[in-house]
Every structure is written in structure tokens, then in C-alpha cells.
Scaffold this motif. Structure first.
Motif: not given
Length: 133
Positions: A52-57, A72-76
Motif C-alpha cells: 500500500a502506497g508503494g512505488g512502481s518498479r 490508471t496507476v498515477e505516474g506510471f
């Protein structure tokens, strides 16, 4: 040779036998989210995170995946195919996608070839279903 129509009951039995022969889990087999977590780490953990709240790789974070629209993941930075698909992730859409991502969503840039074993897919999906806040 004379061909006789197959009754609905026999057609159902033949379909069930074909599914079992194809290696699908037997009816009544419950998906195992704990096993799914291990399978996820093996198949998906190199590219995806699940905190939860983790970033993407190199692939998006999958926490809260169920019920979310594709792309829809913000910033990906998703592929055009993923953004345009308009799917809502559910056990059914995930099963189709995880079996063969490039077939299910032509144009996806996901390099993963898929999980062939339906029982393994079911376990991974059961694990993903636990990831919500």
C-alpha cells in the motif's frame, strides 16, 4: 456413419472431461492466497510491487488492483494498449490476461509470457484479491 446430436448433459460431461484433461483445477478446489503470494514473488515480483502506497518498479504497483481500470496507476507510463483497453480488473479479466498477456491485450509491453497452469493463476489471483485497504 450416423451422427446423433449430443444431449446437453453429455455435452457438459464432455466439456468437464476436456477441462480436466487440459490441467484445469478440479471443481471445488479452493484457490490458495498464501501459495499465490509465493507464486507472485516467483513470476511477478521482479517487476511489480504490492505494498500500500508503494512505488512502481518497471511495472505498476498492484496494491488495490481488483476493481481498478487498466492503465490508471498515477505516474506510471503504461502502453497505449493498456491505457486504451478500458478493462476493470477482476478475477475473470486477470485469468485471461495472466494466461497470455500479449494475446489478451495486443500491444501490451509486458514481457512476461504468462502462467499456463490454471491452478497457479487462481492462486495468484486469490493473493491479488487480498491487496486492498
Amino acid at each position: 456413419m450416423t451422427h446423433f446430436p449430443i444431449c446437453a448433459r453429455r455435452r457438459s460431461i464432455l466439456a468437464a472431461m476436456a477441462l480436466l484433461a487440459a490441467g484445469l483445477p478440479a471443481a471445488g478446489r479452493a484457490a490458495d492466497a498464501t501459495r499465490g503470494a509465493d507464486l507472485f514473488d516467483n513470476y511477478c515480483g521482479e517487476c511489480h510491487t504490492t505494498r500500500a502506497g508503494g512505488g512502481s518498479r518497471s511495472a505498476p504497483n498492484l496494491f488495490g488492483l481488483m476493481g481498478r481500470r487498466t492503465g490508471t496507476v498515477e505516474g506510471f507510463a503504461y502502453s497505449d494498449a493498456n491505457r486504451a483497453a478500458g478493462w476493470v480488473w477482476s478475477p475473470e479479466t486477470l485469468d485471461t490476461y495472466l494466461a497470455a498477456p500479449k494475446t489478451a491485450m495486443p500491444g501490451t509491453v509486458m514481457k512476461f509470457q504468462g502462467v499456463k497452469d490454471p491452478a497457479e493463476r487462481a492462486d495468484i489471483i486469490a493473493f491479488l484479491a487480498t491487496l486492498h485497504g
